[in-house]
Design a protein around this motif. Structure first.
Motif, PDB file in Angstrom:
ATOM      1  N   UNK A 102      -1.726   7.084  -6.458  1.00 51.75           N
ATOM      2  CA  UNK A 102      -0.528   7.908  -6.640  1.00 51.75           C
ATOM      3  C   UNK A 102      -0.713   9.308  -6.057  1.00 51.75           C
ATOM      4  N   UNK A 103      -1.947   9.795  -6.014  1.00 52.82           N
ATOM      5  CA  UNK A 103      -2.218  11.062  -5.335  1.00 52.82           C
ATOM      6  C   UNK A 103      -2.057  10.902  -3.820  1.00 52.82           C
ATOM      7  N   UNK A 104      -2.482   9.768  -3.313  1.00 52.74           N
ATOM      8  CA  UNK A 104      -2.414   9.516  -1.874  1.00 52.74           C
ATOM      9  C   UNK A 104      -0.993   9.273  -1.396  1.00 52.74           C
ATOM     10  N   UNK A 105      -0.185   8.639  -2.204  1.00 55.79           N
ATOM     11  CA  UNK A 105       1.115   8.152  -1.744  1.00 55.79           C
ATOM     12  C   UNK A 105       1.983   9.237  -1.086  1.00 55.79           C
ATOM     13  N   UNK A 106       2.182  10.406  -1.712  1.00 59.73           N
ATOM     14  CA  UNK A 106       3.021  11.408  -1.045  1.00 59.73           C
ATOM     15  C   UNK A 106       2.398  11.968   0.228  1.00 59.73           C
ATOM     16  N   UNK A 107       1.072  12.062   0.250  1.00 57.71           N
ATOM     17  CA  UNK A 107       0.395  12.537   1.458  1.00 57.71           C
ATOM     18  C   UNK A 107       0.619  11.562   2.614  1.00 57.71           C
ATOM     19  N   UNK A 108       0.455  10.270   2.326  1.00 61.15           N
ATOM     20  CA  UNK A 108       0.664   9.259   3.349  1.00 61.15           C
ATOM     21  C   UNK A 108       2.116   9.235   3.805  1.00 61.15           C
ATOM     22  N   UNK A 109       3.041   9.309   2.861  1.00 59.12           N
ATOM     23  CA  UNK A 109       4.463   9.265   3.200  1.00 59.12           C
ATOM     24  C   UNK A 109       4.853  10.430   4.093  1.00 59.12           C
ATOM     25  N   UNK A 110       4.324  11.611   3.810  1.00 56.62           N
ATOM     26  CA  UNK A 110       4.654  12.783   4.620  1.00 56.62           C
ATOM     27  C   UNK A 110       4.178  12.627   6.060  1.00 56.62           C
ATOM     28  N   UNK A 111       3.095  11.876   6.244  1.00 61.33           N
ATOM     29  CA  UNK A 111       2.569  11.628   7.590  1.00 61.33           C
ATOM     30  C   UNK A 111       3.202  10.411   8.248  1.00 61.33           C
TER      31      UNK A 111
END
Length: 276
Positions: free
Chosen positions: A35-44
C-alpha cells in the motif's frame, strides 16, 4: 503495461531485516508495504511489478506469494529457497502449490554476501540451478562486480536457465570507474540466456549528489551489451529511497533509455522473461 521488475516490501513486526545495520541504512528501518508502493507506482504509470526476496528464510516466499495473490499490482515473485538442499525440486513444486504459487517466477540467493567468490560454481548449487531450469523458473543474480566471472561460468554451464543480473552487477558508479566491471558484464551478456535489470544504480552512485549523467556510462554499457530486448527496468524500491524517490529513479531510467527502446525496457522484456 509499464512494469517495475524489481522491488521489495517488509514488515519489521513480522521479521527483522538483519542487513539493515548502521546509520546509513536507518531510513529503511521501518515497514514498507504494498500500500505504500501503490501510489508511488501509480504516479509513475507503473501497472505491474515483480516482488523480490530480501532475506534467506523459507517463510518469506510463501508470504510474498500470498501478497501477490491479494494485490493485482504484483504480477510475479522472485523468492528464495536453499538451492543446495537435495530435495530442491520437490520444494519448488511445494511453493508453486501454495496460495499464489502461480506467481512464483524465479529464485534469488544473496550471492553478494557469500565469502566464496566461486559459490555459483559449486556442484551442489549447480544441481539447484538445474532444478530451476527443469521447473521453468529463472534465476536472479545479486552479485558484486568481482563475482561476475563466476556468474558467467554458471550461465555458460546452464544454457537452459535464464539468468537475470540485478543492479547491473553493482558497478562502482560513485568512483566513476568502468573497468574491470564493464569487461566482466560484457562477458556475461555474450551468453544468450542472460538478461540485465536497469536497477540499483542510484545507491551505487553518490546518494547525495548523483546525476543522470553519472549513471549514463553504466546504463549505456549494459544497453550496448544486452540490447533493449534483454534489459528491464527495476526501481529497487524501497532501497532506492536512500538516494532518491521512486519518481526520481523512474524518471532517471526514462532519460537513460531512448524512446524507441522504452517499450522493451519498461514492459516487454520483463513480461517475456518472467512470464507475466
Amino acid at each position: 503495461m509499464t512494469i517495475d521488475a524489481h522491488h521489495h516490501v517488509w514488515d519489521l513486526s513480522v521479521r527483522d531485516q538483519d542487513w539493515l545495520t548502521g546509520p546509513g541504512l536507518r531510513p529503511l528501518r521501518r515497514n514498507f508495504t504494498v500500500e505504500d508502493l501503490r501510489p508511488e507506482a501509480a504516479a509513475a504509470g507503473v501497472t505491474r511489478t515483480v516482488l523480490v526476496q530480501t532475506v534467506t528464510v523459507p517463510e518469506e516466499t510463501p508470504e510474498f506469494l500470498a501478497l501477490a495473490a491479494a494485490h493485482d499490482l504484483i504480477a510475479g515473485v522472485v523468492g528464495w529457497t536453499d538451492l543446495t538442499r537435495p530435495d530442491v525440486a520437490e520444494e519448488l513444486a511445494r511453493l508453486r502449490a501454495l496460495p499464489g504459487g502461480s506467481h512464483l517466477k524465479g529464485i534469488r540467493h544473496q550471492v553478494q554476501g557469500e565469502p566464496d567468490p566461486q559459490w555459483l560454481l559449486r556442484p551442489d548449487v549447480g544441481r539447484g540451478l538445474t532444478a530451476l531450469a527443469d521447473a521453468g523458473l529463472v534465476y536472479d543474480l545479486v552479485v558484486r562486480a568481482h563475482q561476475l566471472p563466476a556468474a558467467t561460468g554458471a550461465a555458460e554451464s546452464h544454457p537452459d536457465l535464464t539468468f537475470v543480473l540485478d543492479h547491473l552487477g553493482k558497478p562502482p558508479i560513485a568512483s566513476g570507474a568502468l573497468e574491470p566491471w564493464a569487461t566482466a558484464v560484457r562477458a556475461l551478456a555474450a551468453l544468450p540466456n542472460t538478461v540485465c535489470k536497469l536497477s540499483g544504480m542510484v545507491t551505487e552512485a553518490d546518494p547525495a549528489s548523483w546525476t543522470v549523467d553519472d549513471l549514463r556510462p553504466y546504463a549505456e554499457t549494459v544497453l550496448d551489451a544486452f540490447g533493449p530486448d534483454r534489459l528491464m527496468f527495476g526501481s529497487d524500491w524501497p532501497v532506492c529511497v536512500l538516494a532518491g524517490t521512486y519518481g526520481e529513479v523512474f524518471d532517471a531510467a526514462t532519460q537513460l533509455i531512448a524512446p524507441a527502446d522504452r517499450t522493451a525496457v519498461f514492459e516487454t522484456t520483463a513480461a517475456r522473461v518472467y512470464g507475466l
